[in-house]
Design a protein around this motif. Sequence first.
Motif, PDB file in Angstrom:
ATOM      1  N   LEU A  70      46.780  33.547  35.570  1.00 15.81           N
ATOM      2  CA  LEU A  70      47.265  33.923  36.875  1.00 15.81           C
ATOM      3  C   LEU A  70      48.983  33.863  36.437  1.00 15.81           C
ATOM      4  CD1 LEU A  70      44.850  32.221  39.401  1.00 15.81           C
ATOM      5  CD2 LEU A  70      45.247  34.729  38.866  1.00 15.81           C
ATOM      6  N   ALA A  71      49.329  32.704  35.920  1.00 15.96           N
ATOM      7  CA  ALA A  71      50.604  32.602  35.693  1.00 15.96           C
ATOM      8  C   ALA A  71      51.381  33.539  35.063  1.00 15.96           C
ATOM      9  CB  ALA A  71      50.969  31.139  35.107  1.00 15.96           C
ATOM     10  N   ARG A  72      50.730  34.199  33.764  1.00 16.46           N
ATOM     11  CA  ARG A  72      51.126  34.965  32.985  1.00 16.46           C
ATOM     12  C   ARG A  72      51.451  36.620  33.643  1.00 16.46           C
ATOM     13  NH1 ARG A  72      47.708  32.804  28.091  1.00 16.46           N
ATOM     14  NH2 ARG A  72      49.041  30.948  27.619  1.00 16.46           N
ATOM     15  N   ALA A  73      50.430  36.953  34.686  1.00 13.36           N
ATOM     16  CA  ALA A  73      50.365  38.003  35.335  1.00 13.36           C
ATOM     17  C   ALA A  73      51.426  38.418  36.030  1.00 13.36           C
ATOM     18  CB  ALA A  73      49.098  38.066  36.017  1.00 13.36           C
ATOM     19  N   ARG A  74      51.870  39.734  36.168  1.00 11.37           N
ATOM     20  CA  ARG A  74      52.706  40.282  37.399  1.00 11.37           C
ATOM     21  C   ARG A  74      51.975  40.199  38.685  1.00 11.37           C
ATOM     22  NH1 ARG A  74      52.526  44.046  34.049  1.00 11.37           N
ATOM     23  NH2 ARG A  74      52.041  45.679  35.594  1.00 11.37           N
ATOM     24  N   ALA A  75      52.810  40.007  39.618  1.00  8.39           N
ATOM     25  CA  ALA A  75      52.391  40.088  41.175  1.00  8.39           C
ATOM     26  C   ALA A  75      51.309  41.055  41.476  1.00  8.39           C
ATOM     27  CB  ALA A  75      53.731  40.273  42.042  1.00  8.39           C
ATOM     28  N   GLN A  76      50.252  40.875  42.045  1.00  9.02           N
ATOM     29  CA  GLN A  76      49.288  41.676  42.485  1.00  9.02           C
ATOM     30  C   GLN A  76      48.630  42.458  41.323  1.00  9.02           C
ATOM     31  OE1 GLN A  76      48.092  41.469  46.106  1.00  9.02           O
ATOM     32  NE2 GLN A  76      49.057  39.507  45.484  1.00  9.02           N
ATOM     33  N   THR A  77      48.339  41.987  40.348  1.00  2.00           N
ATOM     34  CA  THR A  77      47.766  42.610  39.331  1.00  2.00           C
ATOM     35  C   THR A  77      46.375  42.111  38.783  1.00  2.00           C
ATOM     36  OG1 THR A  77      49.019  41.604  37.673  1.00  2.00           O
ATOM     37  CG2 THR A  77      50.060  43.584  38.340  1.00  2.00           C
ATOM     38  N   VAL A  78      46.167  41.053  39.276  1.00  2.00           N
ATOM     39  CA  VAL A  78      44.901  40.546  38.637  1.00  2.00           C
ATOM     40  C   VAL A  78      43.648  40.714  39.602  1.00  2.00           C
ATOM     41  CG1 VAL A  78      43.740  38.044  38.251  1.00  2.00           C
ATOM     42  CG2 VAL A  78      46.064  38.435  37.670  1.00  2.00           C
ATOM     43  N   VAL A  79      42.711  41.356  38.816  1.00  2.00           N
ATOM     44  CA  VAL A  79      41.359  41.457  39.416  1.00  2.00           C
ATOM     45  C   VAL A  79      40.420  40.218  38.982  1.00  2.00           C
ATOM     46  CG1 VAL A  79      39.273  43.191  39.355  1.00  2.00           C
ATOM     47  CG2 VAL A  79      41.640  43.880  39.542  1.00  2.00           C
ATOM     48  N   MET A  80      39.772  39.630  39.775  1.00  2.00           N
ATOM     49  CA  MET A  80      38.802  38.567  39.560  1.00  2.00           C
ATOM     50  C   MET A  80      37.433  39.131  39.885  1.00  2.00           C
ATOM     51  SD  MET A  80      40.701  35.959  39.212  1.00  2.00           S
ATOM     52  CE  MET A  80      39.427  34.684  39.193  1.00  2.00           C
ATOM     53  N   VAL A  81      36.545  39.173  38.644  1.00  2.00           N
ATOM     54  CA  VAL A  81      35.283  39.607  38.656  1.00  2.00           C
ATOM     55  C   VAL A  81      34.577  38.408  38.448  1.00  2.00           C
ATOM     56  CG1 VAL A  81      33.580  41.034  37.738  1.00  2.00           C
ATOM     57  CG2 VAL A  81      36.038  41.733  37.713  1.00  2.00           C
ATOM     58  N   CYS A  82      33.762  38.029  39.682  1.00  2.00           N
ATOM     59  CA  CYS A  82      33.029  36.884  39.941  1.00  2.00           C
ATOM     60  C   CYS A  82      31.411  37.102  39.787  1.00  2.00           C
ATOM     61  CB  CYS A  82      33.425  36.069  41.143  1.00  2.00           C
ATOM     62  SG  CYS A  82      35.054  35.665  41.107  1.00  2.00           S
ATOM     63  N   ILE A  83      30.648  37.024  38.813  1.00  2.00           N
ATOM     64  CA  ILE A  83      29.376  37.307  38.823  1.00  2.00           C
ATOM     65  C   ILE A  83      28.491  36.271  38.560  1.00  2.00           C
ATOM     66  CG2 ILE A  83      29.602  39.795  37.847  1.00  2.00           C
ATOM     67  CD1 ILE A  83      28.861  39.079  35.178  1.00  2.00           C
TER      68      ILE A  83
END
Length: 159
Positions: free
Chosen positions: A107-120
């Motif tokens: 999360l810290a390394r990502a740009r704003a609003q770019t992370v997609v969390m895939v929770c399976i």
Amino acid sequence: GVPQVVLITDPGPDPDDVKTLLVLGVMHHQRAIRLCGVIANGGGMPLLRAKLARCVLDHIHLEDVPVGVGSEGRPTVAQPHEFGLSGVDAVDESRLADGQTVLHQALARARAQTVVMVCISSLRDLADVISADPGLVVDKVREVAIQGGLDWDEEANDF
């Protein structure tokens, strides 16, 4: 830019988790996504599940994708086929990180609003990172995809 994907999974008992990991790995190689981290949890054996995830990623030449050991979950008994992939036993535990560390770093390394969390798998690890740093999650996560089900609690007469 491409979506920055973090996978929270419980590889081993069901083939869907390893299949998802393989599909995301191919998408990473094709530069359709960037797989930023994998958290393996559950079954009372998150370390073994993390070793399986690490082994799968190594087999498809994604040695640079971090794998974290997530939450314990409810203990289960592993069946012999679950961790039968060649190389699982040889995975050096020093190549695995704490699941919360992998989540925070991705999360810290990502740009704003770019992370997609895939929770399976269990949502415990996602809940823990939200609790620890809600602002970081709000700033960086664009989308959360959840696969799961409900268990009926006979005593409570509820889910």
